[in-house]
Design an enzyme around this catalytic site. Structure first.
Site, PDB file in Angstrom:
ATOM      1  N   ASP A 121       9.229   0.787   5.075  1.00 44.11           N
ATOM      2  CA  ASP A 121       7.873   0.520   4.614  1.00 44.11           C
ATOM      3  C   ASP A 121       7.061  -0.032   5.766  1.00 44.11           C
ATOM      4  O   ASP A 121       7.471  -1.001   6.425  1.00 44.11           O
ATOM      5  CB  ASP A 121       7.898  -0.483   3.455  1.00 44.11           C
ATOM      6  CG  ASP A 121       6.579  -0.535   2.703  1.00 44.11           C
ATOM      7  OD1 ASP A 121       5.936   0.528   2.572  1.00 44.11           O
ATOM      8  OD2 ASP A 121       6.192  -1.615   2.252  1.00 44.11           O
ATOM      9  N   TYR A 123       3.033  -1.072   7.488  1.00 45.61           N
ATOM     10  CA  TYR A 123       1.941  -2.023   7.237  1.00 45.61           C
ATOM     11  C   TYR A 123       0.735  -1.471   7.988  1.00 45.61           C
ATOM     12  O   TYR A 123       0.175  -2.101   8.859  1.00 45.61           O
ATOM     13  CB  TYR A 123       2.394  -3.376   7.789  1.00 45.61           C
ATOM     14  CG  TYR A 123       1.643  -4.612   7.364  1.00 45.61           C
ATOM     15  CD1 TYR A 123       1.332  -4.863   6.037  1.00 45.61           C
ATOM     16  CD2 TYR A 123       1.312  -5.572   8.321  1.00 45.61           C
ATOM     17  CE1 TYR A 123       0.688  -6.033   5.671  1.00 45.61           C
ATOM     18  CE2 TYR A 123       0.671  -6.746   7.964  1.00 45.61           C
ATOM     19  CZ  TYR A 123       0.360  -6.975   6.634  1.00 45.61           C
ATOM     20  OH  TYR A 123      -0.264  -8.150   6.271  1.00 45.61           O
ATOM     21  N   ARG A 137      -3.327 -16.929   6.245  1.00 43.80           N
ATOM     22  CA  ARG A 137      -3.586 -17.747   7.450  1.00 43.80           C
ATOM     23  C   ARG A 137      -5.091 -17.989   7.558  1.00 43.80           C
ATOM     24  O   ARG A 137      -5.743 -17.483   8.494  1.00 43.80           O
ATOM     25  CB  ARG A 137      -3.067 -17.024   8.695  1.00 43.80           C
ATOM     26  CG  ARG A 137      -1.572 -16.761   8.707  1.00 43.80           C
ATOM     27  CD  ARG A 137      -1.114 -16.080  10.003  1.00 43.80           C
ATOM     28  NE  ARG A 137      -1.766 -14.781  10.205  1.00 43.80           N
ATOM     29  CZ  ARG A 137      -1.329 -13.635   9.685  1.00 43.80           C
ATOM     30  NH1 ARG A 137      -0.251 -13.626   8.924  1.00 43.80           N
ATOM     31  NH2 ARG A 137      -1.962 -12.506   9.920  1.00 43.80           N
ATOM     32  N   GLU A 202       1.541  -2.021  -5.252  1.00 44.29           N
ATOM     33  CA  GLU A 202       0.983  -1.650  -3.959  1.00 44.29           C
ATOM     34  C   GLU A 202       0.791  -0.134  -3.936  1.00 44.29           C
ATOM     35  O   GLU A 202       1.756   0.624  -4.076  1.00 44.29           O
ATOM     36  CB  GLU A 202       1.893  -2.067  -2.800  1.00 44.29           C
ATOM     37  CG  GLU A 202       1.942  -3.567  -2.591  1.00 44.29           C
ATOM     38  CD  GLU A 202       2.677  -3.970  -1.335  1.00 44.29           C
ATOM     39  OE1 GLU A 202       2.468  -5.099  -0.876  1.00 44.29           O
ATOM     40  OE2 GLU A 202       3.463  -3.146  -0.808  1.00 44.29           O
ATOM     41  N   GLN A 243       8.349 -13.413  -2.533  1.00 44.41           N
ATOM     42  CA  GLN A 243       8.124 -12.975  -1.154  1.00 44.41           C
ATOM     43  C   GLN A 243       7.583 -14.102  -0.280  1.00 44.41           C
ATOM     44  O   GLN A 243       8.036 -14.289   0.858  1.00 44.41           O
ATOM     45  CB  GLN A 243       7.145 -11.800  -1.153  1.00 44.41           C
ATOM     46  CG  GLN A 243       6.843 -11.229   0.227  1.00 44.41           C
ATOM     47  CD  GLN A 243       5.801 -10.119   0.178  1.00 44.41           C
ATOM     48  OE1 GLN A 243       5.293  -9.786  -0.889  1.00 44.41           O
ATOM     49  NE2 GLN A 243       5.484  -9.557   1.317  1.00 44.41           N
ATOM     50  N   TYR A 247       9.948 -15.113   3.022  1.00 46.94           N
ATOM     51  CA  TYR A 247       9.697 -14.174   4.121  1.00 46.94           C
ATOM     52  C   TYR A 247       9.644 -14.796   5.511  1.00 46.94           C
ATOM     53  O   TYR A 247       9.534 -14.070   6.494  1.00 46.94           O
ATOM     54  CB  TYR A 247       8.421 -13.373   3.850  1.00 46.94           C
ATOM     55  CG  TYR A 247       7.138 -13.988   4.344  1.00 46.94           C
ATOM     56  CD1 TYR A 247       6.429 -13.395   5.399  1.00 46.94           C
ATOM     57  CD2 TYR A 247       6.616 -15.129   3.760  1.00 46.94           C
ATOM     58  CE1 TYR A 247       5.232 -13.936   5.840  1.00 46.94           C
ATOM     59  CE2 TYR A 247       5.428 -15.677   4.195  1.00 46.94           C
ATOM     60  CZ  TYR A 247       4.732 -15.070   5.232  1.00 46.94           C
ATOM     61  OH  TYR A 247       3.548 -15.602   5.675  1.00 46.94           O
ATOM     62  N   THR A 349       0.522  -0.816   1.899  1.00 43.60           N
ATOM     63  CA  THR A 349      -0.627  -0.802   0.996  1.00 43.60           C
ATOM     64  C   THR A 349      -1.832  -0.138   1.642  1.00 43.60           C
ATOM     65  O   THR A 349      -2.194  -0.440   2.782  1.00 43.60           O
ATOM     66  CB  THR A 349      -0.993  -2.235   0.596  1.00 43.60           C
ATOM     67  OG1 THR A 349       0.133  -2.848  -0.020  1.00 43.60           O
ATOM     68  CG2 THR A 349      -2.165  -2.256  -0.360  1.00 43.60           C
TER      69      THR A 349
END
Length: 417
Positions: A121, A123, A137, A202, A243, A247, A349
């Site tokens: 997967d 990103y 963040r 997603e 998650q 993570y 996603t």
């Protein structure tokens, strides 16, 4: 008035002769006998029976219970089989033979169309990665320093890839008692164990590998079409609270591995040739193995819709993806990793620049701050038991036609006792 043939499609059908996606089905009369099918309108052709009836040289490849042998045969065979299928379905001379081998789609059970080898997967959406960075963040950079230099990805769990329509059981796991944001770890209390409270979908697009590659032989950008058999929609379900607790310092694990839904139909890559488009302008120079500035357009203009309980809540545009499928494949193999028939690699996603184009509830609700309102006046921050998510998509075809992608539906059921 003569009865209309199921091979005489209405004009503009998104599953017409320019599409011809592959799947695996069973009939009510033989529920244990899986067959390769090709969708044509609202009908499905028994491809193996058609190949046998026409003495096709590809009868053995089409007569199995999985697409993997056909996918492993390579691009020249994919093209030859596609030409045969198109001739059988559009040439009236074949219709007396082919028509009895058609089944109404609504009468069939559809199964996982491929035997999944590995699952990766990515990103690849800058808009998604930026939104997630701002959520997680808020006082730092939206994108990590490496993001525009390479497609970021992780290895998922191939054994929990499921076909559209399979119920999705709410997973158990560790998570913080409230988990308002994934970034609130500094003074975290002890975790609790129980069903995820922040279940998400997603909206993604997956590429299906056909022809394998040997170990220690990277696949260049130009090799994409020789190795990728087709494309399908994918929903990589996510337990955001699990998650966010697990993570760091590594990547997604139990928050993702419980279920990944894919469409029952694999659209051949060749069918999407008219949908090729240039990716967004890259504002950071790329290393040579990823530099596609002189290559054919590597993006795909896929128009996705995400619906929650029948109500469209997002329209993510795949054309906005920063990293292309060819770049993802090149990066996935640049270290010498081999490809296997049935490998599945997904985009991550899909999100666009507008709020209505965000491809998951994490973004749509900004981590629960801005609930989504449904027509029945109920709201959602994350998925509730009983919710159903459906992803659909289409792409531009030749002469203004549309190429439909198989939909992906998942119904959330309560966590196991």
């Amino acid at each position: 008035m003569p009865q209309r043939s199921p091979l005489d499609l209405p004009e503009g059908d998104p599953f017409g002769p320019d599409n011809l996606p592959y799947g695996v089905f069973t009939t009510p009369h033989a529920p244990h006998l899986r067959k390769i099918g090709v969708r044509y309108g609202s009908q499905v052709l028994d491809a193996g029976a058609a190949a046998a009836a026409t003495a096709s040289p590809h009868a053995e490849l089409l007569g199995g219970s999985s697409l993997n042998p056909l996918m492993a045969a390579g691009r020249p065979v994919w093209q030859a089989v596609r030409a045969e299928l198109r001739d059988w379905l559009t040439n009236p001379a074949h219709w007396p033979t082919i028509e009895p081998l058609m089944h109404p789609l609504t009468t069939l059970a559809l199964h996982l169309p491929i035997e999944v080898a590995d699952y990766v997967d990515f990103y690849a959406s800058e808009h998604h990665a930026s939104n997630v960075g701002k959520i997680f963040r808020p006082d730092g950079d939206a994108l990590t320093p490496n993001w525009k230099h390479m497609p970021i990805g992780y290895h998922g769990r191939a054994g929990t890839v499921i076909v559209s329509g399979t119920p999705v059981v709410r997973p158990h796991g560790q998570h913080l008692p409230s988990a308002p944001h994934a970034s609130s770890h500094a003074s975290s209390p002890a975790p609790v164990f129980g069903p995820s409270l922040r279940l998400d979908f997603e909206a993604e697009v997956a590429f299906v590998v056909g022809a394998p590659s040997p170990l220690n032989t990277p696949v260049p950008l130009a090799g994409f079409h020789d190795h990728v058999f087709g494309v399908c929609l994918l929903n990589d379900w996510s337990a955001r609270d699990i998650q966010s607790w697990e993570y760091r310092p590594l990547g997604p694990f139990l928050g993702k591995s419980f279920a990944t839904s894919i469409a029952a139909w694999i659209t051949p890559l060749e069918a999407l040739a008219p949908a090729r488009t240039s990716p967004p302008v890259r504002d950071v120079p790329l290393l040579p193995y990823l530099d596609d500035s002189s290559a054919e357009p590597g993006g795909l203009d896929l128009r996705i819709e995400a619906a929650l309980n029948g109500h469209i809540i997002s329209r993510p545009p795949f054309s906005a993806m920063y990293w292309t499928g060819a770049q993802q494949l090149a990066h996935m193999t640049v270290n010498g990793a081999s490809l296997r028939t049935g490998d599945l690699f997904a985009s991550g996603t899909v999100s666009g620049p507008r709020p209505t184009e965000r491809g998951c509830l994490l973004e749509l609700t900004w981590a629960g701050r801005d609930p989504v309102r449904l027509p029945d006046s109920s709201t959602r921050t994350f998925l509730e038991d009983g919710d159903e998510v459906t992803l659909t998509a289409w792409a531009p075809g030749p002469d203004g036609a549309r190429i439909g992608l198989g939909d992906v539906t998942g119904h959330v059921v309560p966590a196991a006792p």
